[in-house]
Motif scaffolding. Sequence first.
Motif, PDB file in Angstrom:
ATOM      1  N   ARG A  80       0.814  -1.223   0.000  1.00  0.00           N
ATOM      2  CA  ARG A  80       0.000   0.000   0.000  1.00  0.00           C
ATOM      3  C   ARG A  80       0.843   1.267   0.000  1.00  0.00           C
ATOM      4  N   ASP A  81       2.000   1.217   0.637  1.00  0.00           N
ATOM      5  CA  ASP A  81       2.868   2.398   0.641  1.00  0.00           C
ATOM      6  C   ASP A  81       3.348   2.719  -0.770  1.00  0.00           C
ATOM      7  N   PHE A  82       3.719   1.685  -1.504  1.00  0.00           N
ATOM      8  CA  PHE A  82       4.175   1.918  -2.874  1.00  0.00           C
ATOM      9  C   PHE A  82       3.007   2.318  -3.765  1.00  0.00           C
ATOM     10  N   LEU A  83       1.862   1.678  -3.569  1.00  0.00           N
ATOM     11  CA  LEU A  83       0.655   2.054  -4.316  1.00  0.00           C
ATOM     12  C   LEU A  83       0.331   3.523  -4.072  1.00  0.00           C
ATOM     13  N   ALA A  84       0.519   3.991  -2.842  1.00  0.00           N
ATOM     14  CA  ALA A  84       0.249   5.405  -2.522  1.00  0.00           C
ATOM     15  C   ALA A  84       1.142   6.334  -3.336  1.00  0.00           C
ATOM     16  N   LEU A  85       2.378   5.926  -3.625  1.00  0.00           N
ATOM     17  CA  LEU A  85       3.267   6.732  -4.472  1.00  0.00           C
ATOM     18  C   LEU A  85       2.703   6.849  -5.890  1.00  0.00           C
ATOM     19  N   VAL A  86       2.190   5.742  -6.410  1.00  0.00           N
ATOM     20  CA  VAL A  86       1.606   5.728  -7.751  1.00  0.00           C
ATOM     21  C   VAL A  86       0.358   6.608  -7.784  1.00  0.00           C
ATOM     22  N   VAL A  87      -0.477   6.491  -6.759  1.00  0.00           N
ATOM     23  CA  VAL A  87      -1.703   7.287  -6.679  1.00  0.00           C
ATOM     24  C   VAL A  87      -1.371   8.772  -6.606  1.00  0.00           C
ATOM     25  N   ALA A  88      -0.426   9.141  -5.751  1.00  0.00           N
ATOM     26  CA  ALA A  88      -0.042  10.555  -5.613  1.00  0.00           C
ATOM     27  C   ALA A  88       0.523  11.100  -6.918  1.00  0.00           C
ATOM     28  N   ASP A  89       1.330  10.306  -7.601  1.00  0.00           N
ATOM     29  CA  ASP A  89       1.894  10.721  -8.887  1.00  0.00           C
ATOM     30  C   ASP A  89       0.775  10.945  -9.903  1.00  0.00           C
TER      31      ASP A  89
END
Length: 96
Positions: A80-89
């Motif tokens: 989820r932490d990495f997914l959050a980076l993709v979402v924010a981008d």
Amino acid sequence: MGVEMAAGEDISIRRKRLKYRAWHRGTKEMDLILGPFADANVDGYDEGELDRLEALMNEEDPPLLKWVMGQEEPPANVDRDFLALVVADHQARIAK
């Protein structure tokens, strides 16, 4: 049997492969989310970060798109932490 590559060449090839995969997902929506993300970030990623991206990219497009769009919660096995980076981008790109 083949010629062994230096570690730097291996990671360079891996980065190129991941960028290509990010732009050729099978659904245009995910191409437009993961492609720009990969282009902007992969060259600076180390092996561990590439592993995290690759794990996320191994997910199927329909659920991945729903997670990015906030329509569904990802299962516990998803980073989820990495997914959050993709979402924010993605959100930063659509806000422009």
